[in-house]
Design an enzyme around this catalytic site. Structure first.
Site, PDB file in Angstrom:
ATOM      1  N   HIS A  48      -2.900   8.197   5.693  1.00 42.90           N
ATOM      2  CA  HIS A  48      -3.128   6.902   5.048  1.00 42.90           C
ATOM      3  C   HIS A  48      -4.609   6.564   5.230  1.00 42.90           C
ATOM      4  CE1 HIS A  48      -2.125   3.135   3.270  1.00 42.90           C
ATOM      5  NE2 HIS A  48      -2.357   2.426   4.344  1.00 42.90           N
ATOM      6  N   PHE A  52       1.055  -3.668   4.095  1.00 45.08           N
ATOM      7  CA  PHE A  52       1.386  -5.038   4.502  1.00 45.08           C
ATOM      8  C   PHE A  52       2.875  -5.283   4.273  1.00 45.08           C
ATOM      9  CE2 PHE A  52      -3.004  -7.175   3.576  1.00 45.08           C
ATOM     10  CZ  PHE A  52      -3.523  -6.525   4.666  1.00 45.08           C
ATOM     11  N   CYS A 100       0.812  -1.217   0.000  1.00 44.80           N
ATOM     12  CA  CYS A 100       0.000   0.000   0.000  1.00 44.80           C
ATOM     13  C   CYS A 100       0.845   1.267   0.000  1.00 44.80           C
ATOM     14  CB  CYS A 100      -0.933   0.001   1.194  1.00 44.80           C
ATOM     15  SG  CYS A 100      -1.930  -1.492   1.255  1.00 44.80           S
ATOM     16  N   HIS A 129      -9.438   2.770  -1.354  1.00 44.82           N
ATOM     17  CA  HIS A 129      -8.001   2.508  -1.225  1.00 44.82           C
ATOM     18  C   HIS A 129      -7.478   1.989  -2.570  1.00 44.82           C
ATOM     19  CE1 HIS A 129      -4.127   1.500   0.089  1.00 44.82           C
ATOM     20  NE2 HIS A 129      -4.389   0.803   1.184  1.00 44.82           N
ATOM     21  N   GLU A 162      -2.343   5.055  13.343  1.00 41.92           N
ATOM     22  CA  GLU A 162      -1.901   6.276  12.681  1.00 41.92           C
ATOM     23  C   GLU A 162      -2.059   7.477  13.617  1.00 41.92           C
ATOM     24  OE1 GLU A 162      -3.536   6.859   8.773  1.00 41.92           O
ATOM     25  OE2 GLU A 162      -2.153   8.496   8.345  1.00 41.92           O
ATOM     26  N   LYS A 203      -9.265   8.484   1.064  1.00 43.25           N
ATOM     27  CA  LYS A 203      -9.829   7.136   0.870  1.00 43.25           C
ATOM     28  C   LYS A 203     -11.308   7.073   1.263  1.00 43.25           C
ATOM     29  CE  LYS A 203      -5.450   4.643   1.328  1.00 43.25           C
ATOM     30  NZ  LYS A 203      -4.499   5.633   1.865  1.00 43.25           N
TER      31      LYS A 203
END
Lengths: 425, 399
Positions: free
Chosen positions: A315, A411, A175, A352, A326, A347
Site C-alpha cells: 500500500h 479510512f 483507499c 495515491h 504496514e 505510489k
C-alpha cells in the site's frame, strides 16, 4: 475433462485484459516504461489556483481533458480509457456487448465547486442562502447536473458504453476500493453467476476541496518542491501521501471460459481477503491485528503459504503511520521469510490514486509478473531504520516473481489484499 | 444475470430488523403507525418542498459515546442507530465472536455540506470578492476537519464497525436506489453460496437537506406545494424526501438455528437490472423481465418503493396493472422517498408483515392499493429508481 478448479474446489479466476491510466501516461506500455525507469508523475497543480494550499502538487492526469470539467466527468473518462484498453486486449464479447457484470470502484460523488458557483451566480443577488439557490435550481436550467452528480452516473455510463450485463455496482471502500471491485468480480465468478466480469477502479478527484479535506486531516505531504520527490514511501523523512488520479481496469474470466475461447491468460487472481478495523476512523488498531488478519485471510483464500509470496506490491502511501504499520504487520505475517521478499510502492511515482489504487496496482503487479521485473520505490534516499523491508529502492530490479501480494488499506478501517500469480499454482 | 439457484444453495433468513424513520423507531412503533395510516410530513421548513422528517430519536440509546455522535453527520447517525436496532433485534448485539466475522454491505450516499461555509463563499463570490486563492483559503480556514469523514460514504460502515463492532468485512455500495438492491442481492448470494454465514445489510438517508433538495431539483424531481399519496401524483409528480435508516441481519438457516435465533421471514430471491431508459415503457419491460425470476403465482402481496416521480412511476404502474392479483403497498406515501433506504425498508416491512401474519392496510385514495385479509406467506418487494435501476425481491414465510 472436469473444469479447472482451485485448491478449494472453486473456479479459477484469470485475467485476460488490462488497462491503465495514471499521471505517467495512458496505457500499459507507457506506464510500464516510465514506472520501471523510476519516473514520477507528480507535478505542481495547474488545473486550479493553488494559492493558500499547504500542498500544491499531485499526480493529476493533465493529458486528458473533459468539457465541462468536473472530477466525476474526468473519472468517467479515465475509467472508459482503461476499460477500452482492457477490452481490446481481452478481445471478448462484441462491440458494446461485454458478457458479464461491472464492478466499479469510484470516489463518492457530489456537486462540485464550479457548478455550485454557477448556481450561486444564477441567483442574481449578492446576499442569498441555500434556499435561494434551491429556488433557481429547477425548471430545466441545470438538468444535466442531476445525472452528472448521481453516485451511479459513472457506472451507468460504462454499463451502456460497454454493454455490461445486469445491475452495475459502484462501490467505495476508500483507499481499498479498487481491490474490492476485483474481489467482487472474483466472487461472482467463483459462485458461477458469471463467466466474465469487468472490474474497474477510477479516480479523477484532484480538486480544491478534496485536497483541502485531506490536508485538514494532515494526511498529505507538504514537501511541494520538487514535486517528484514528495512521495517517499518507507523513507525516514516521509511526511504524507500525494493525491493522484488514474484508472485501472481488468477483465476477469473463469479459467475454463478463457481456455474455451482461446484467450491469452495474463495472470490469475489467486486470492482475495478483507478484514475490517473497528479501532478508529482513520487510524489502524495499534496491534495491527485487522491488517495481519486481512493478509492471512488472503493467503488462506489463495491456498498459499507465506513462503510462496515472492513480491509485495505495498500500500506504501508514505504517511508516517501507514508505512510503519504496514511493515510491522507484514513482519508478523511473513516472519523469517520477509527479508527474502522485495517490497515496492508504486505510489512513489504515480501518487495515491485513492479509489483507483487497488486496481491500478493490481495491473502493475501483473505487469511485474509478466516482465519478471519489479518497479522501484523512488525517493528512497533516507531509509527509515525501523522499516526493515527489502525495499526495491530507486531502480527497478529483475527478479523471479511467481506470486505477488497487493495490499490496500483505507479510512474507515478498510483492509483488502489480493494475491496475483502468473499461472494457477 | 441471476441464474437458477444452484443445488445446495443455503436458505437465508431475515433474523434482525432495525428501522428508524419519520414514523418512529422500532418494529412495534412502525407496525402501529402503518396500521393507523400515519404520515408525518413537514411542508414548512423547506417550503414549497415537502419532506418526511425523522421522528425524535435519542441517539444515545444506540450510540452511547457523544464523541462518536459528533464524528457523524445526520445520515451516519441515522444509519448507525438503525444498524444497532437490527443487531439488537437479531440478538447478536455485543456478541463479539459473531460480529468479528459478520459481513456488512451498506448502501450509502453521503456528501453532507456545511451550508454556512458554502453560503459565505458563494456570497463573497457574488460580491466579486473572490481572487484566485479565495476558495482555497476559505475552505482551509472554515471547513471542520472532521466534516470530511462525517460525510464520506464508506464511513457509515466505518462508524457501524466502530460503534457496534461489526468487523468481518465492510463494503459500501453507492448509486442511489439501486445500491441497496445490489447490497441485498450480493449479501444473499454470498450466504446462499457459503461465502458468508451472516451479514448486516442496509442504508440510511437524511432527507432534511437543502443540498439534496437542490440536487433533485436540478431534475425537477421534488414534490412541492401539497402532499399527496404516491399514486395520486399524476397531475403533479415528484417525491418528498424522507429521513430513514433501515438495516437487516441476514443469515443462513443453519447459522441461525445453531444459535437459536428466531427468524422473521426468509429472503428467497433478489434480482436487479439496469434498463436504458431511452424509450417509453423501458422500466415496465425491465420489471416484466425480472418478474418471472421470482417464481411467484398470480396473486399475493407486493411492497414497492415507487417514488412518485415521473415517468418511472407511471411505467411501474403499467407493470403493476399486469399483476392484478397482487395487493400493493407503496412505502413512499408513508415514509417519503429515502433513496438507498427504500429497498431495505421494503424488505423489512415485508418480513415484519409476514411475522405479524398480516399485510398492513392500504393508504391510497386512488384504489390501486386494496385490502388484503389473509395472512401473507409471500411478499414481493419492488424497487425502481427515480432515474435508473430496477430490482425486486421475494420474502417468504418459513415453512
Amino acid at each position: 475433462m472436469s473444469a479447472p478448479r482451485d485448491k478449494l474446489g472453486r473456479p479459477i479466476v484469470v485475467v485476460t485484459g488490462m488497462g491503465v491510466v495514471t499521471s505517467l501516461g495512458a496505457g500499459k506500455t507507457d506506464n510500464w516504461t516510465r514506472l520501471t525507469a523510476g519516473e514520477s508523475g507528480i507535478r505542481t497543480v495547474t488545473r486550479f489556483p493553488i494559492d493558500g494550499l499547504k500542498t500544491n502538487m499531485a499526480g493529476t492526469v493533465d493529458f486528458v481533458t473533459v468539457e465541462p470539467f468536473s472530477s466525476t466527468g474526468l473519472t468517467e473518462r479515465l475509467a472508459a480509457m482503461a476499460t477500452e484498453e482492457a477490452l481490446e486486449q481481452a478481445d471478448i464479447g462484441g462491440k458494446a456487448d461485454f458478457p458479464g457484470p461491472l464492478f466499479l470502484a469510484v470516489a463518492p460523488v457530489e456537486v462540485e465547486w464550479p457548478q455550485r458557483l454557477e448556481l450561486g451566480r444564477a441567483v442574481g443577488r449578492t446576499e442569498f442562502d441555500y434556499g435561494d439557490m434551491l429556488h433557481v435550481s429547477g425548471g430545466g436550467r441545470f438538468t444535466a447536473y442531476h445525472r452528472r452528480f448521481m453516485f451511479g452516473s459513472v457506472a451507468s455510463y460504462l454499463a451502456e458504453k460497454f454493454g455490461t450485463k445486469g445491475s452495475p455496482i459502484s462501490l467505495s471502500t476508500a483507499c481499498a476500493s479498487g481491490a474490492t471491485a476485483i474481489q467482487l468480480g472474483v466472487e461472482a465468478i467463483r459462485r458461477g453467476e458469471a463467466d466474465a466480469a469487468l472490474c474497474v477502479g477510477a479516480d479523477g478527484s484532484v480538486n480544491p476541496e478534496a485536497m483541502v479535506r485531506f490536508s485538514l486531516l494532515s494526511a498529505l505531504s507538504t514537501q511541494n518542491d520538487p514535486p517528484r520527490a514528495a512521495s517517499k514511501p518507507f523513507s525516514k523523512n516521509r511526511d504524507g501521501f500525494v493525491m493522484a488520479e488514474g484508472a485501472g481496469a481488468m477483465v476477469l474470466e473463469s479459467y475454463e471460459s478463457a481456455m474455451a475461447r482461446g484467450a491469452k491468460i495474463l495472470g490469475v487472481v489467486a486470492g482475495c481477503g478483507e478484514l475490517t478495523d473497528s479501532f478508529h476512523r482513520t487510524r489502524s488498531s495499534p496491534d495491527g491485528k485487522p491488517i495481519i488478519g486481512c493478509m492471512r485471510k488472503t493467503l488462506a483464500d489463495a491456498g498459499l503459504e507465506p513462503e510462496q509470496i515472492d513480491h509485495i506490491n505495498a500500500h506504501g502511501t508514505a504517511t508516517p503511520e501507514n508505512d510503519k504499520m504496514e511493515y510491522n504487520t507484514t513482519a508478523v505475517v511473513f516472519g523469517d521469510h520477509l527479508p527474502k521478499i522485495p517490497v515496492s510502492s508504486n505510489k512513489s511515482m504515480v501518487g495515491h490514486t485513492i479509489s483507483a489504487a487497488g486496481a491500478v496496482e493490481a495491473v502493475f503487479s501483473l505487469l511485474t509478473l509478466e516482465h519478471q521485473r519489479i518497479p522501484p520505490t523512488i525517493n528512497y534516499e533516507i531509509p527509515d531504520p525501523s522499516i526493515l523491508f527489502d525495499v526495491v529502492g530507486n531502480t527497478a530490479r529483475d527478479a523471479k516473481v511467481t506470486a505477488v501480494m497487493s495490499n490496500s488499506f483505507g479510512f474507515g478501517g478498510q483492509n483488502a489484499s489480493l494475491i496475483l500469480t502468473r499461472e494457477p499454482l | 444475470m441471476t441464474e437458477p439457484k444452484s443445488a445446495g444453495a443455503k436458505e437465508v433468513w431475515i433474523t434482525g430488523i432495525g428501522i428508524v424513520s419519520s414514523l418512529g423507531e422500532g418494529l412495534d412503533a412502525h407496525w402501529d403507525a402503518l396500521n393507523e395510516k400515519k404520515i408525518n410530513v413537514d411542508d414548512k421548513r423547506f417550503a414549497p418542498h415537502i419532506v418526511h422528517p425523522l421522528a425524535p430519536v435519542s441517539f444515545d440509546a444506540q450510540i452511547p459515546k457523544k464523541g462518536d455522535q459528533r464524528q457523524m453527520e445526520a445520515w451516519q447517525r441515522i444509519g448507525t442507530y438503525a444498524a444497532g436496532l437490527a443487531l439488537d433485534s437479531a440478538g447478536v448485539k455485543g456478541n463479539k465472536e459473531i460480529l468479528a466475522r459478520m459481513d456488512m454491505i451498506v448502501a450509502a450516499g453521503g456528501g453532507e455540506r456545511d451550508i454556512a461555509v458554502d453560503a459565505a463563499i458563494l456570497n463573497a463570490d457574488a460580491k466579486g470578492n473572490s481572487g484566485p486563492g479565495f476558495l482555497n483559503e476559505r475552505l482551509m480556514n472554515d471547513l471542520r476537519p472532521t466534516l470530511f469523514l462525517a460525510q464520506l460514504s464508506n464511513l457509515l460502515a466505518g462508524n457501524i464497525a466502530i460503534v457496534h463492532g461489526v468487523c468481518g468485512t465492510s463494503r459500501t455500495f453507492m448509486g442511489e436506489e439501486a445500491a441497496s438492491i445490489d447490497a441485498a442481492r450480493i449479501a444473499l448470494a454470498r450466504i446462499e453460496s457459503g461465502q458468508s454465514d451472516i451479514a448486516l445489510v442496509g442504508a440510511a438517508h437524511n432527507g432534511e437537506r437543502m443540498d439534496l433538495l437542490i440536487l433533485y431539483e436540478f431534475g425537477d424531481f421534488n414534490l412541492t406545494d401539497k402532499f399527496a399519496p404516491v399514486w395520486q401524483r399524476e397531475d403533479k409528480s415528484g417525491f418528498a424526501l424522507g429521513s430513514a435508516g433501515c438495516f437487516l441481519v441476514l443469515e443462513s438457516r443453519e447459522h441461525a438455528e445453531a444459535r437459536g435465533a428466531k427468524p422473521y421471514a426468509k429472503l428467497t430471491k433478489v434480482v436487479a437490472d439496469l434498463a436504458q431508459r431511452k424509450q417509453p415503457g423501458a422500466v415496465t419491460r425491465s420489471l416484466e423481465a425480472l418478474w418471472p425470476k421470482l417464481g411467484v403465482g398470480n396473486s399475493g402481496s407486493l411492497i414497492t418503493g415507487a417514488t412518485g416521480a415521473e415517468p418511472v412511476t407511471s411505467d411501474e404502474k403499467a407493470f403493476l396493472r399486469q399483476h392484478p392479483g397482487f395487493a400493493i403497498r407503496a412505502t413512499g406515501t408513508m415514509f417519503g422517498h429515502t433513496l438507498e433506504t427504500q429497498f431495505p425498508l421494503g424488505l423489512a416491512l415485508a418480513a415484519l408483515s409476514i411475522s405479524r401474519g398480516a399485510l398492513f392496510p392500504p393508504n391510497d385514495p386512488t384504489g390501486l392499493e386494496v385490502e388484503k385479509a389473509d395472512s401473507p406467506d409471500q411478499i414481493v418487494v419492488v424497487g425502481a429508481g427515480h432515474w435508473q435501476g430496477e430490482g425486486m425481491a421475494l420474502v417468504e414465510a418459513i415453512k
